[in-house]
Design an enzyme around this catalytic site. Structure first.
Site, short mmCIF file in Angstrom:
data_model
loop_
_atom_site.label_atom_id
_atom_site.label_comp_id
_atom_site.label_asym_id
_atom_site.label_seq_id
_atom_site.Cartn_x
_atom_site.Cartn_y
_atom_site.Cartn_z
N CYS A 153 5.27 5.29 8.80
CA CYS A 153 5.98 5.11 7.53
C CYS A 153 6.74 6.37 7.13
O CYS A 153 7.94 6.31 6.84
CB CYS A 153 4.99 4.68 6.45
SG CYS A 153 3.46 5.63 6.43
N1 LIG Z 1 -0.69 1.57 5.31
C1 LIG Z 1 0.52 1.95 5.69
O1 LIG Z 1 1.38 2.30 4.85
C2 LIG Z 1 0.90 1.96 7.15
C3 LIG Z 1 2.23 2.14 7.48
C4 LIG Z 1 2.61 2.18 8.83
C5 LIG Z 1 1.63 2.05 9.80
N2 LIG Z 1 0.33 1.90 9.45
C6 LIG Z 1 -0.66 1.75 10.53
O2 LIG Z 1 -0.99 0.37 10.61
C7 LIG Z 1 -2.35 0.22 11.01
C8 LIG Z 1 -3.07 -0.59 9.94
O3 LIG Z 1 -2.98 0.13 8.73
P1 LIG Z 1 -3.39 -0.46 7.32
O4 LIG Z 1 -3.00 0.58 6.34
O5 LIG Z 1 -2.90 -1.84 7.18
O6 LIG Z 1 -4.98 -0.44 7.51
P2 LIG Z 1 -6.14 -1.27 6.77
O7 LIG Z 1 -5.66 -1.77 5.46
O8 LIG Z 1 -7.33 -0.38 6.81
O9 LIG Z 1 -6.36 -2.50 7.76
C9 LIG Z 1 -6.84 -2.31 9.07
C10 LIG Z 1 -7.15 -3.66 9.65
O10 LIG Z 1 -7.63 -3.47 10.99
C11 LIG Z 1 -8.76 -4.32 11.19
N3 LIG Z 1 -9.62 -3.73 12.23
C12 LIG Z 1 -10.34 -2.59 12.16
N4 LIG Z 1 -10.99 -2.38 13.33
C13 LIG Z 1 -10.71 -3.44 14.13
C14 LIG Z 1 -11.09 -3.81 15.44
N5 LIG Z 1 -11.92 -3.03 16.18
N6 LIG Z 1 -10.61 -4.97 15.96
C15 LIG Z 1 -9.79 -5.75 15.24
N7 LIG Z 1 -9.38 -5.44 13.98
C16 LIG Z 1 -9.83 -4.30 13.44
C17 LIG Z 1 -9.44 -4.37 9.83
O11 LIG Z 1 -10.24 -5.52 9.78
P3 LIG Z 1 -11.17 -5.89 8.52
O12 LIG Z 1 -10.23 -6.44 7.50
O13 LIG Z 1 -12.09 -6.89 9.06
O14 LIG Z 1 -11.84 -4.60 8.10
C18 LIG Z 1 -8.25 -4.42 8.89
O15 LIG Z 1 -7.81 -5.73 8.71
C19 LIG Z 1 -2.93 1.63 11.17
O16 LIG Z 1 -2.86 2.01 12.51
C20 LIG Z 1 -1.96 2.48 10.32
O17 LIG Z 1 -1.88 3.82 10.78
C21 LIG Z 1 -0.07 1.82 8.14
#
Ligand SMILES: NC(=O)c1ccc[n+]([C@@H]2O[C@H](COP(=O)([O-])OP(=O)(O)OC[C@H]3O[C@@H](n4cnc5c(N)ncnc54)[C@H](OP(=O)(O)O)[C@@H]3O)[C@@H](O)[C@H]2O)c1
Length: 340
Positions: A153
């Site tokens: 991001c």
């Molecule tokens: N947040 C941002 O602004 C943003 C921007 C760009 C990129 N990202 C990247 O996008 C990814 C997700 O970020 P997020 O912010 O959306 O995170 P988040 O809200 O913490 O969501 C992570 C998701 O991954 C799932 N998960 C965790 N471990 C897993 C596994 N072993 N197998 C399958 N699913 C699993 C979780 O499942 P549960 O729901 O069951 O816990 C949850 O749904 C990260 O790598 C982050 O660096 C985030």
């Protein structure tokens, strides 16, 4: 033609935005949705408040056999970095298009993963195959991609402003990118540092010199380690949005019209990057909830220096909507399909 897609991490912040967009995408059928293996799962309507009235598969605990059984053409991974790193090889082997929203395949040098992400990359041989999907600046490689590393991001906000201006920057002068992100940038985690009482009414810099988006930005700018670049992330007490102010020096005097002209040429015909008229600077409220980036600039020192300002929604242009732009391109669809 309709593509079947799966989302892993569907109930996370980025994943829920993906589900919202994909559920309304005219060329997509949502095949399956997954949470972490130990999770309880949830109903489709519970993933995102905006899904009312639509139906789709429930979010179930991740299981690769179940994912394959749902016969997707493409898989979006909105999962932690190490999870994506371990899942990608077999998904590619199964012939699926993979759009990874994590950082697991963004860096080309495998050694950087140990240094910046704290893990040994399990599949360094795949790093050269991953297309870094800063959509507007990608060429045909994105149309042929089977593995897309969706940009971070912060990098998205910074690179969209900087990349078209690289030829006119003064060599050797520092570039300083000061970026502030809403709290959803940290994901759904329940750490004390991200709880309401800790962030409300406060503002702080964090991760200076050690944030894992720094090598990604350096790589995309072609800056060697040690060249004068500083990335200063801040935590802003709002739910979503990133505003970056980037301090640059030019070789010659450069007017805001020339800066705007270079951006206009780089993003001509690209609906998700909007160049504001000279004199106007981007604001979060104009981009949050949209798939767009807004760019503007202010001259300093008679035009020898400038502050570039870039604003995006971290969960959309910084994650989910850019991922769908990339999916569209790699699927042969119009880039803006399902996003306009
Ligand atoms: N947040 C941002 O602004 C943003 C921007 C760009 C990129 N990202 C990247 O996008 C990814 C997700 O970020 P997020 O912010 O959306 O995170 P988040 O809200 O913490 O969501 C992570 C998701 O991954 C799932 N998960 C965790 N471990 C897993 C596994 N072993 N197998 C399958 N699913 C699993 C979780 O499942 P549960 O729901 O069951 O816990 C949850 O749904 C990260 O790598 C982050 O660096 C985030």
């Amino acid at each position: 033609m309709v593509k079947r897609v799966s989302v892993v991490g569907a109930a996370g912040y980025s994943g829920a935005e993906l589900v919202r967009i994909l559920a309304a995408h005219p060329r997509v059928e949502v095949a399956s949705l997954f949470g972490s293996p130990g999770s309880k799962g949830c109903a489709f309507e519970a993933v995102h408040p905006a899904l009312g009235g639509r139906s789709g598969p429930a979010v179930v605990p991740f299981d690769e056999a179940a994912l394959r059984a749902s016969s997707p053409d493409a898989v979006f991974l909105a999962t932690p970095n190490e999870t994506s790193a371990s899942l990608v090889p077999s998904l590619l082997e199964a012939g699926l298009l993979v759009i990874d929203v994590s950082g697991a395949f963004r860096l080309k040098d495998a050694a950087l993963y140990q240094a910046w992400y704290g893990f040994q990359h399990p599949s360094p041989q795949l790093l050269p195959r991953a297309v870094y999907g800063l959509t507007e600046l990608c060429g045909e490689e994105l149309d042929r991609a089977r593995l897309v590393a969706n940009p971070g991001c912060y990098p998205t906000s910074i690179l969209l402003a900087l990349r078209p201006l690289l030829p006119i920057l003064e060599e050797g002068m520092p570039v300083v990118a000061v970026s502030a992100s809403g709290v959803s940038g940290a994901g759904k985690r329940a750490d004390l540092a991200y709880s309401f009482c800790e962030v409300a009414g406060s503002y702080k810099a964090y991760g200076v010199g050690v944030h894992r988006h720094e090598p990604e930005i350096r790589q995309a700018l072609g800056l060697p380690a040690g060249s004068p670049f500083a990335f200063v992330p801040h935590l802003l007490p709002v739910a979503r949005g990133i505003l970056s102010t980037i301090h640059v020096s030019f070789r010659t005097r450069v007017s805001p019209d020339e800066v705007a002209g270079r951006w206009e040429r780089a993003y001509a015909g690209r609906p998700f990057v909007r160049v504001l008229p000279p004199g106007r600077l981007p604001e979060l409220k104009d981009v949050v909830g949209t798939p767009r980036a807004h760019l503007g600039s202010a001259p300093l020192d008679g035009g020898r220096r400038a502050v570039l300002v870039s604003a995006i929604d971290n969960l959309l242009k910084g994650a989910a909507s850019q991922a769908v732009q990339n999916f569209n391109r790699a699927s042969g669809f119009a880039e803006e399909e399902g996003l306009s």
